[in-house]
Design a protein around this motif. Structure first.
Motif, PDB file in Angstrom:
ATOM      1  N   ASN A  57      -2.891   4.182   0.637  1.00 26.76           N
ATOM      2  CA  ASN A  57      -1.808   3.493  -0.055  1.00 26.76           C
ATOM      3  C   ASN A  57      -1.983   3.729  -1.544  1.00 26.76           C
ATOM      4  O   ASN A  57      -3.033   3.392  -2.098  1.00 26.76           O
ATOM      5  N   ASN A  58      -0.996   4.314  -2.192  1.00 28.86           N
ATOM      6  CA  ASN A  58      -1.073   4.605  -3.616  1.00 28.86           C
ATOM      7  C   ASN A  58      -0.029   3.820  -4.379  1.00 28.86           C
ATOM      8  O   ASN A  58       1.062   3.559  -3.881  1.00 28.86           O
ATOM      9  N   ALA A  59      -0.346   3.466  -5.601  1.00 26.61           N
ATOM     10  CA  ALA A  59       0.622   2.812  -6.477  1.00 26.61           C
ATOM     11  C   ALA A  59       1.786   3.771  -6.735  1.00 26.61           C
ATOM     12  O   ALA A  59       1.607   4.986  -6.785  1.00 26.61           O
ATOM     13  N   ASP A  60       2.963   3.219  -6.901  1.00 24.67           N
ATOM     14  CA  ASP A  60       4.158   4.042  -7.117  1.00 24.67           C
ATOM     15  C   ASP A  60       3.995   4.955  -8.330  1.00 24.67           C
ATOM     16  O   ASP A  60       4.483   6.094  -8.335  1.00 24.67           O
ATOM     17  N   SER A  61       3.296   4.483  -9.344  1.00 18.94           N
ATOM     18  CA  SER A  61       3.171   5.242 -10.584  1.00 18.94           C
ATOM     19  C   SER A  61       2.331   6.501 -10.428  1.00 18.94           C
ATOM     20  O   SER A  61       2.377   7.387 -11.289  1.00 18.94           O
ATOM     21  N   LYS A  63       2.003   8.163  -7.174  1.00 15.60           N
ATOM     22  CA  LYS A  63       2.367   8.906  -5.962  1.00 15.60           C
ATOM     23  C   LYS A  63       2.799  10.321  -6.315  1.00 15.60           C
ATOM     24  O   LYS A  63       3.561  10.544  -7.243  1.00 15.60           O
ATOM     25  N   SER A  67      -4.439  11.553  -5.272  1.00 15.38           N
ATOM     26  CA  SER A  67      -4.732  11.410  -3.850  1.00 15.38           C
ATOM     27  C   SER A  67      -6.193  11.002  -3.683  1.00 15.38           C
ATOM     28  O   SER A  67      -7.046  11.417  -4.466  1.00 15.38           O
TER      29      SER A  67
END
Length: 116
Positions: A57-61, A63, A67
């Motif tokens: 799960n990555n922060a939108d900023s 993506k 990785s």
């Protein structure tokens, strides 16, 4: 559980960097591991998380640019954060965290400066 980050430093805007985190201990369970960052004058924020089953799960900023991945060795779990297209807004102290389900362990942080 000991948590140690490495790989920070100075990088030019648009450049790439890879952070590493080594979590070690005699016996511990890892529910999830994550990267957080804290920029000057701002609160610590989540960057990326990887769960025990491999889901990330990555922060939108970040993506599409950052990785994370992990691998296991004897008594050690390694976490990596591959970062690309870095910009000055990414300048911060980056922290690795390990959630065992009972406790959360933190590293001391590694500093990244994206600047020309």
């Amino acid at each position: 559980v000991q948590v140690v980050e490495s790989g920070g430093g100075l990088v030019q805007p648009g450049g790439s960097l890879r952070l590493s985190c080594a979590a070690s201990g005699s016996t511990f369970v890892v529910n999830s591991m994550g990267w957080y960052r804290q920029a000057p004058g701002k609160q610590r924020e989540l960057v990326a998380t990887i769960f025990s089953g491999g889901r990330t799960n990555n922060a939108d900023s970040v993506k599409g640019r950052f990785s994370n991945s992990r691998d296991n060795a004897k008594n050690t779990v390694n976490l990596y954060l591959q970062m690309s297209s870095l910009n000055p807004a990414n300048t911060a102290v980056y922290y690795c965290s390990v959630d065992s389900g009972e406790s959360i362990y933190w590293g001391q942080g590694t500093h990244i400066t994206a600047s020309s």
